[in-house]
Write a protein that holds these residues in place. Structure first.
Motif, short mmCIF file in Angstrom:
data_model
loop_
_atom_site.label_atom_id
_atom_site.label_comp_id
_atom_site.label_asym_id
_atom_site.label_seq_id
_atom_site.Cartn_x
_atom_site.Cartn_y
_atom_site.Cartn_z
N ARG A 179 0.70 -0.74 -0.14
CA ARG A 179 0.05 -0.18 -0.30
C ARG A 179 1.09 1.40 -0.48
NH1 ARG A 179 -4.75 0.24 1.30
NH2 ARG A 179 -5.92 2.56 1.51
N GLN B 143 -6.70 -3.06 -0.53
CA GLN B 143 -7.83 -2.32 -1.20
C GLN B 143 -7.56 -1.20 -1.08
OE1 GLN B 143 -9.97 -4.69 -1.62
NE2 GLN B 143 -8.64 -6.02 -1.28
N ASP B 144 -8.30 -0.13 -2.30
CA ASP B 144 -8.80 0.92 -2.57
C ASP B 144 -9.39 1.13 -1.55
OD1 ASP B 144 -7.48 0.80 -5.42
OD2 ASP B 144 -9.21 0.74 -6.02
N ASP B 145 -10.44 1.32 -0.95
CA ASP B 145 -10.82 1.27 0.33
C ASP B 145 -11.27 0.60 1.33
OD1 ASP B 145 -12.83 2.49 2.27
OD2 ASP B 145 -14.25 2.66 0.83
N ILE B 146 -10.01 0.28 2.79
CA ILE B 146 -9.10 -0.06 3.57
C ILE B 146 -10.12 -0.20 4.27
CG2 ILE B 146 -7.98 1.63 4.69
CD1 ILE B 146 -6.00 -0.81 5.13
N GLU B 147 -11.06 0.56 4.82
CA GLU B 147 -12.37 0.67 6.00
C GLU B 147 -13.39 0.00 6.02
OE1 GLU B 147 -15.02 4.33 8.58
OE2 GLU B 147 -13.28 4.59 7.33
N ALA B 148 -13.74 -0.35 4.48
CA ALA B 148 -14.94 -0.85 4.02
C ALA B 148 -14.41 -2.21 3.12
CB ALA B 148 -15.87 -0.52 2.35
N ALA C 19 -8.91 3.99 10.18
CA ALA C 19 -9.51 3.21 9.32
C ALA C 19 -10.25 1.52 9.99
CB ALA C 19 -9.15 3.03 8.26
N ARG D 230 -14.84 -3.26 7.63
CA ARG D 230 -16.18 -3.33 7.85
C ARG D 230 -16.61 -4.58 7.30
NH1 ARG D 230 -18.28 0.81 9.70
NH2 ARG D 230 -17.20 2.50 9.06
N GLU E 253 -3.00 6.10 10.33
CA GLU E 253 -4.18 6.56 8.78
C GLU E 253 -5.28 4.75 8.43
OE1 GLU E 253 -2.87 10.42 5.57
OE2 GLU E 253 -2.39 7.82 4.76
N SER F 289 -0.25 5.54 2.41
CA SER F 289 -1.27 5.69 3.02
C SER F 289 0.09 5.83 5.08
CB SER F 289 -2.06 5.04 3.71
OG SER F 289 -3.14 4.95 2.52
#
Length: 262
Positions: A68, A248-253, A79, A256, A75, A71
């Protein structure tokens, strides 16, 4: 020589270097400042469903490029916490994974979740390092240790109020984990550390041999909610996920999705 042998040899050399820079007696003076009120094992066992230990991992041994870019540690772990991770894992090995104790310190500053120091712990000095760096638990890999060293490091960690994730890869290692230290938290690594292949079936195979009352963590190769649902069905308490999230582009999603309770 397997990759594990190579990593352990490099680790021993690196520990010698760090011990010269900061002797252990000097390092121990920092222990009095440690806040140890984040029980790692209890957090995994008390959450409904399967807990997610979300890992900060800069790269894999088989890859030179970062997993990655762009980031910061802060951060990433923030997330993870927002996404519902139960605990964090921070890979601190530098030669093979690109991590450091600075990553662990940064994660501690950014999050109040329990943190596992993920590294190749082979010397008592590293246990003290782990405690003073803000971690709440450390990893002991049975395949990397003789019985006497496994017992010594486990005992020292518990004396410093660190929880211990004892990692196994096969039935023989599981037997040692139970007989030598009667481990409370057992990690089943689905990755073969000798050839790096992954087989999620390793968890299902070994789980039936683990006594009731142990906290069981399945590690490596987990990327889908369906896999977590199946692991929950057979009684796994937690999963450790690193590479999947870090890519992943959206690590939080991504976190989750896997951390959602059923």
């Amino acid at each position: 020589m397997s990759i594990l042998d190579d990593i352990v040899d490099r680790t021993r050399d690196e520990v010698k270097r760090r011990r010269k820079l900061v002797p252990e007696d000097q390092l121990r003076t920092r222990l009095s400042k440690r806040d140890a009120d984040r029980p790692f094992a209890e957090a995994l066992a008390s959450r409904p469903g399967v807990s997610v230990i979300a890992e900060h991992k800069r790269r894999a041994p088989s890859q030179k490029k970062k997993l990655r870019k762009g980031s910061t540690v802060e951060e990433v772990v923030s997330a993870y916490q927002r996404a519902g991770a139960t605990a964090l894992s921070v890979l601190t090995d530098e030669p093979f994974f690109g991590g450091s104790l600075d990553d662990l310190a940064a994660a501690r500053t950014a999050s109040d979740l329990p943190i596992l120091r993920k590294d190749f712990i082979v010397h008592p000095y590293q246990v003290v390092e782990t405690a003073v760096s803000g971690a709440d638990a450390l990893l002991l890999i049975v395949a990397a240790l003789e019985d006497k060293d496994l017992a010594k490091l486990y005992r020292q960690a518990r004396e410093l109020d660190l929880d211990v994730l004892v990692e196994v890869h096969d039935g023989e290692e599981l037997e040692r984990a139970l007989e030598v230290v009667d481990a409370d938290v057992i990690g089943i690594n689905n990755r073969n550390l000798r050839d790096l292949t992954i087989d999620l079936g390793t968890t299902f195979e070994l789980l039936s041999h683990i006594p009731a009352g142990k906290v069981v963590v399945s590690e490596s190769g987990i990327s889908r909610r369906e896999e977590i649902d199946e692991l929950e069905r057979v009684g796994v308490d937690a999963v450790l996920v690193g590479s999947h999230f870090m890519k992943q582009d959206d690590i939080e999603a991504a976190c989750r999705e896997l951390a959602a309770t059923t």
